[in-house]
Motif scaffolding. Structure first.
Motif, PDB file in Angstrom:
ATOM      1  N   SER A 219      43.087-123.258  18.862  1.00 48.38           N
ATOM      2  CA  SER A 219      42.919-121.959  18.214  1.00 48.38           C
ATOM      3  C   SER A 219      43.613-120.820  18.961  1.00 48.38           C
ATOM      4  CB  SER A 219      41.429-121.625  18.084  1.00 48.38           C
ATOM      5  OG  SER A 219      40.838-121.476  19.368  1.00 48.38           O
ATOM      6  N   ARG A 220      44.063-121.073  20.195  1.00 51.27           N
ATOM      7  CA  ARG A 220      44.608-119.990  21.008  1.00 51.27           C
ATOM      8  C   ARG A 220      46.107-120.089  21.280  1.00 51.27           C
ATOM      9  NH1 ARG A 220      43.075-115.416  22.660  1.00 51.27           N
ATOM     10  NH2 ARG A 220      43.382-115.734  24.876  1.00 51.27           N
ATOM     11  N   SER A 221      46.681-121.276  21.188  1.00 52.95           N
ATOM     12  CA  SER A 221      48.055-121.464  21.627  1.00 52.95           C
ATOM     13  C   SER A 221      49.052-120.681  20.769  1.00 52.95           C
ATOM     14  CB  SER A 221      48.417-122.953  21.590  1.00 52.95           C
ATOM     15  OG  SER A 221      49.780-123.132  21.931  1.00 52.95           O
ATOM     16  N   ARG A 222      50.011-120.037  21.455  1.00 54.54           N
ATOM     17  CA  ARG A 222      51.131-119.395  20.770  1.00 54.54           C
ATOM     18  C   ARG A 222      52.459-119.985  21.226  1.00 54.54           C
ATOM     19  NH1 ARG A 222      50.591-113.165  21.863  1.00 54.54           N
ATOM     20  NH2 ARG A 222      49.740-113.902  23.834  1.00 54.54           N
ATOM     21  N   THR A 223      52.400-121.040  22.038  1.00 55.69           N
ATOM     22  CA  THR A 223      53.623-121.678  22.508  1.00 55.69           C
ATOM     23  C   THR A 223      54.360-122.293  21.326  1.00 55.69           C
ATOM     24  OG1 THR A 223      52.521-122.196  24.600  1.00 55.69           O
ATOM     25  CG2 THR A 223      54.569-123.379  24.107  1.00 55.69           C
TER      26      THR A 223
ATOM     27  N   ARG B  68      48.647-118.876  14.977  1.00 56.35           N
ATOM     28  CA  ARG B  68      47.366-119.016  15.672  1.00 56.35           C
ATOM     29  C   ARG B  68      46.212-118.548  14.787  1.00 56.35           C
ATOM     30  NH1 ARG B  68      46.246-115.960  21.337  1.00 56.35           N
ATOM     31  NH2 ARG B  68      46.475-114.094  20.052  1.00 56.35           N
ATOM     32  N   MET B  69      46.401-117.439  14.066  1.00 48.16           N
ATOM     33  CA  MET B  69      45.366-116.952  13.166  1.00 48.16           C
ATOM     34  C   MET B  69      45.033-117.999  12.108  1.00 48.16           C
ATOM     35  SD  MET B  69      46.640-113.014  12.606  1.00 48.16           S
ATOM     36  CE  MET B  69      45.661-112.815  11.134  1.00 48.16           C
ATOM     37  N   GLY B  70      46.060-118.679  11.601  1.00 48.21           N
ATOM     38  CA  GLY B  70      45.824-119.715  10.604  1.00 48.21           C
ATOM     39  C   GLY B  70      44.984-120.848  11.151  1.00 48.21           C
ATOM     40  N   ARG B  71      45.306-121.308  12.360  1.00 47.80           N
ATOM     41  CA  ARG B  71      44.543-122.404  12.963  1.00 47.80           C
ATOM     42  C   ARG B  71      43.110-121.991  13.232  1.00 47.80           C
ATOM     43  NH1 ARG B  71      49.292-122.932  16.087  1.00 47.80           N
ATOM     44  NH2 ARG B  71      48.218-122.122  17.921  1.00 47.80           N
ATOM     45  N   GLN B  72      42.902-120.715  13.575  1.00 43.25           N
ATOM     46  CA  GLN B  72      41.535-120.251  13.818  1.00 43.25           C
ATOM     47  C   GLN B  72      40.686-120.351  12.552  1.00 43.25           C
ATOM     48  OE1 GLN B  72      42.180-116.307  15.350  1.00 43.25           O
ATOM     49  NE2 GLN B  72      42.698-117.026  17.411  1.00 43.25           N
ATOM     50  N   GLY B  73      41.263-120.011  11.403  1.00 41.06           N
ATOM     51  CA  GLY B  73      40.526-120.148  10.152  1.00 41.06           C
ATOM     52  C   GLY B  73      40.174-121.593   9.863  1.00 41.06           C
ATOM     53  N   CYS B  74      41.122-122.497  10.133  1.00 43.01           N
ATOM     54  CA  CYS B  74      40.858-123.925   9.925  1.00 43.01           C
ATOM     55  C   CYS B  74      39.746-124.405  10.845  1.00 43.01           C
ATOM     56  CB  CYS B  74      42.128-124.734  10.172  1.00 43.01           C
ATOM     57  SG  CYS B  74      43.400-124.526   8.901  1.00 43.01           S
TER      58      CYS B  74
ATOM     59  N   SER C  14      53.070-121.801   5.391  1.00 46.54           N
ATOM     60  CA  SER C  14      54.318-121.899   6.132  1.00 46.54           C
ATOM     61  C   SER C  14      54.473-123.301   6.691  1.00 46.54           C
ATOM     62  CB  SER C  14      54.319-120.890   7.288  1.00 46.54           C
ATOM     63  OG  SER C  14      54.222-119.579   6.784  1.00 46.54           O
ATOM     64  N   PRO C  15      55.707-123.770   6.887  1.00 54.63           N
ATOM     65  CA  PRO C  15      55.923-125.095   7.479  1.00 54.63           C
ATOM     66  C   PRO C  15      55.306-125.187   8.861  1.00 54.63           C
ATOM     67  CG  PRO C  15      57.955-124.218   6.531  1.00 54.63           C
ATOM     68  CD  PRO C  15      56.955-123.111   6.520  1.00 54.63           C
ATOM     69  N   ASP C  16      54.674-126.322   9.130  1.00 51.46           N
ATOM     70  CA  ASP C  16      54.127-126.628  10.455  1.00 51.46           C
ATOM     71  C   ASP C  16      53.090-125.608  10.929  1.00 51.46           C
ATOM     72  OD1 ASP C  16      55.966-128.702  10.417  1.00 51.46           O
ATOM     73  OD2 ASP C  16      57.482-127.518  11.463  1.00 51.46           O
ATOM     74  N   SER C  17      52.456-124.891  10.020  1.00 48.11           N
ATOM     75  CA  SER C  17      51.475-123.880  10.413  1.00 48.11           C
ATOM     76  C   SER C  17      50.185-124.106   9.643  1.00 48.11           C
ATOM     77  CB  SER C  17      52.005-122.464  10.150  1.00 48.11           C
ATOM     78  OG  SER C  17      53.170-122.216  10.900  1.00 48.11           O
ATOM     79  N   PRO C  18      49.302-124.953  10.133  1.00 50.36           N
ATOM     80  CA  PRO C  18      48.050-125.201   9.411  1.00 50.36           C
ATOM     81  C   PRO C  18      47.250-123.917   9.256  1.00 50.36           C
ATOM     82  CG  PRO C  18      47.963-126.085  11.645  1.00 50.36           C
ATOM     83  CD  PRO C  18      49.368-125.688  11.410  1.00 50.36           C
ATOM     84  N   GLY C  19      46.777-123.679   8.036  1.00 48.32           N
ATOM     85  CA  GLY C  19      45.949-122.514   7.781  1.00 48.32           C
ATOM     86  C   GLY C  19      46.694-121.234   7.542  1.00 48.32           C
TER      87      GLY C  19
ATOM     88  N   ASP D 137      40.754-125.262   1.918  1.00 45.93           N
ATOM     89  CA  ASP D 137      40.920-126.678   1.597  1.00 45.93           C
ATOM     90  C   ASP D 137      42.387-127.012   1.340  1.00 45.93           C
ATOM     91  OD1 ASP D 137      38.265-127.377   1.845  1.00 45.93           O
ATOM     92  OD2 ASP D 137      37.801-126.933  -0.243  1.00 45.93           O
ATOM     93  N   ARG D 138      43.107-126.049   0.818  1.00 43.95           N
ATOM     94  CA  ARG D 138      44.536-126.246   0.544  1.00 43.95           C
ATOM     95  C   ARG D 138      45.373-126.047   1.792  1.00 43.95           C
ATOM     96  NH1 ARG D 138      48.457-126.390  -3.273  1.00 43.95           N
ATOM     97  NH2 ARG D 138      50.349-125.159  -2.920  1.00 43.95           N
ATOM     98  N   LEU D 139      45.019-125.063   2.584  1.00 42.64           N
ATOM     99  CA  LEU D 139      45.853-124.695   3.729  1.00 42.64           C
ATOM    100  C   LEU D 139      45.620-125.559   4.958  1.00 42.64           C
ATOM    101  CD1 LEU D 139      45.666-120.788   3.586  1.00 42.64           C
ATOM    102  CD2 LEU D 139      47.415-122.290   2.643  1.00 42.64           C
ATOM    103  N   CYS D 140      44.403-126.095   5.108  1.00 45.56           N
ATOM    104  CA  CYS D 140      44.077-126.841   6.328  1.00 45.56           C
ATOM    105  C   CYS D 140      44.242-128.340   6.055  1.00 45.56           C
ATOM    106  CB  CYS D 140      42.639-126.542   6.761  1.00 45.56           C
ATOM    107  SG  CYS D 140      42.359-124.793   7.131  1.00 45.56           S
ATOM    108  N   PRO D 141      44.766-129.077   7.035  1.00 45.09           N
ATOM    109  CA  PRO D 141      44.972-130.517   6.849  1.00 45.09           C
ATOM    110  C   PRO D 141      43.670-131.233   6.531  1.00 45.09           C
ATOM    111  CG  PRO D 141      46.066-129.743   8.838  1.00 45.09           C
ATOM    112  CD  PRO D 141      45.222-128.603   8.343  1.00 45.09           C
TER     113      PRO D 141
END
Length: 472
Positions: A335-339, A346-352, A452-457, A468-472
């Motif tokens: 949820s924190r990585s920006r590398t 990162r915001m997208g992954r936090q929602g997931c 976006s490509p390769d960006s869950p959430g 449900d659509r955005l997160c794997p």
């Protein structure tokens, strides 16, 4: 009833064994040894009282086991915690006395050293086995109350306490979720995670409105000390994630309510509410240093990773693709990585991650890992939730875990963070909230823009998108 001295026709061994058997039976059904010894009135009274108490306890357990809101209400009441603790100690003492008396009534006479040793060991084992669960009940009640006291706002006066519901005539509530990045090697605390959860009270459907940490020129409520120090049109001369620390350094001068338990968090709640054009009911602040402990306390969280996610200051860590149960440290980095990405990925992954945790956390998990969760919660979580609102919120949280989750991210291309159009932002938020709880039907997801490509959430577009659509 007196027993004659044991002779050869009735070996002392069997008399001792018989006494041990009746004493053990009395540990399960108090009063049996009294009845066996001819103490009928006392035995019937003890046994009847025990059966009555056991029936009442069973009925209470049956009623409370599936009603988390009642459990939360009881735990938040200090007099109930005291009553449970005092009652458990008194009952354990009384029950232990009955066990001791049961041996005294049934032991062989005259009692010799062998039977005395057996009696001492038996009574000690039975009383210890009895006291342990009562001690656990007392410890659990005290720990739960201590945890809620440290996490919730101070109890409000009885005249202000909520009655049947804390939100009469309301269809939605708003909760601000804050993640702070305080650390031993950093000064102060910045709220790098800011998410407003708009929750439909009836259905539990939720829209997560993600607010970027790097929004500039944030406006402040009129008449506040912040508005006077940072007047429009430019407003705050730093990023939004610095508002908390700015107020924390001068709470008496800048806080909207300097008497609040956390004046900086309380002020940030009002600032974000004003900026988004909504009223925020509560905030919950999690220290991200302890976020990993919370995830570990619930046994980790299963997260599907579609693309490798690098983390660490130099990208030395790697979350490999695949569905995996992440530890607290791994979930924190997820949820924190920006590398090799940015704030918005990162915001997208936090929602997931919020979605995965909500789906996978249940009462059984909480009870099984109660001690670890209570300890981590006390160290990492604070809020301004009044104790009287807790039962309704617990009941609402159960609906949220089974309902739909959408996200609206106030990030590019929806919003220009360096020069945000706050009128447009308020319009986006208002539309998202108005649509929450509506039945969009099966065509809802088909009309949603792609992530976006390769960006869950990662959400793109000016309408909330189903997680449900955005997160794997």
């Amino acid at each position: 009833m007196a027993y004659p001295a044991e002779g050869g026709r009735r070996p002392r061994f069997w008399a001792t064994a018989r006494a041990a058997l009746w004493t053990s039976a009395s540990a399960l059904l108090p009063g049996l040894a009294h009845l066996r010894a001819g103490k009928r009135a006392a035995g019937a009274g003890i046994l009847g009282g025990f059966l009555l108490l056991a029936t009442a306890a069973g009925a209470a357990f049956y009623q409370l086991r599936s009603d988390l809101s009642w459990q939360a209400w009881l735990a938040a009441q200090p007099y109930w915690v005291e009553a449970v603790a005092i009652g458990a100690v008194a009952l354990a003492t009384l029950w232990s006395s009955i066990i001791i008396r049961s041996w005294q009534l049934t032991r062989p006479r005259p009692e010799r050293w062998g039977s005395r040793a057996v009696g001492a060991v038996l009574v000690t084992v039975l009383c210890t086995a009895l006291i342990v669960p009562f001690a656990f009940v007392v410890r659990t009640a005290v720990t739960l109350h201590s945890t809620l006291t440290s996490v919730l706002a101070p109890a409000e006066p009885a005249s202000q306490a909520a009655a049947d519901t804390p939100w009469p005539h309301r269809s939605h509530i708003n909760v601000l979720l804050l993640g702070g990045d305080a650390g031993d090697n950093r000064y102060g605390l910045r709220t790098d995670t800011m998410i407003v959860a708009n929750i439909d009270i009836d259905s539990g459907d939720t829209v997560l409105i993600s607010v970027p940490r790097n929004l500039e020129n944030v406006p402040f409520p009129e008449g506040t000390a912040l508005a006077e120090r940072y007047p429009e049109p430019y407003g705050f001369d730093d990023l939004l994630n610095e508002v908390y620390q700015t107020v924390a350094e001068e709470p008496e001068e800048l806080a909207i309510n300097p008497d609040a338990p956390d004046p900086a968090a309380d002020t940030l709640k009002h600032v974000i509410g004003h900026a988004l054009g909504i009223s925020i009911d509560y905030y919950a602040l999690v220290d991200l240093r302890g976020f990993a402990d919370l995830i570990d306390a619930i046994g980790g969280v299963v997260v599907p990773v579609e693309e490798p996610i690098r983390y660490g200051r130099r990208g030395e860590g790697l979350l490999e693709p695949g569905e995996r149960r992440m530890s607290g440290k791994e979930a924190l980095w997820y949820s924190r990585s920006r590398t090799d990405s940015d704030d918005y990925a990162r915001m997208g992954r936090q929602g997931c991650l919020l979605k995965y945790v909500a789906e996978q956390t249940n009462p059984v998990t909480v009870l099984r890992r109660f001690d670890e969760l209570a300890d981590a919660t006390q160290r990492t979580l604070t809020s301004d939730i009044p104790p009287s609102h807790l039962p309704a919120l617990v009941d609402l949280a159960r609906r949220v875990s089974q309902a739909r989750m959408h996200t609206l991210q106030l990030s590019p291309p929806q919003v220009t963070t360096a020069h945000p159009d706050w009128t447009e932002i308020r319009t986006l938020v208002d539309r998202a909230i108005r649509s929450n709880g509506e039945d969009h039907g099966p065509a809802d997801t088909a009309k949603q823009p792609s992530p976006s490509p390769d960006s869950p959430g990662r959400q793109i577009g000016k309408k909330p998108v189903s997680l449900d659509r955005l997160c794997p």
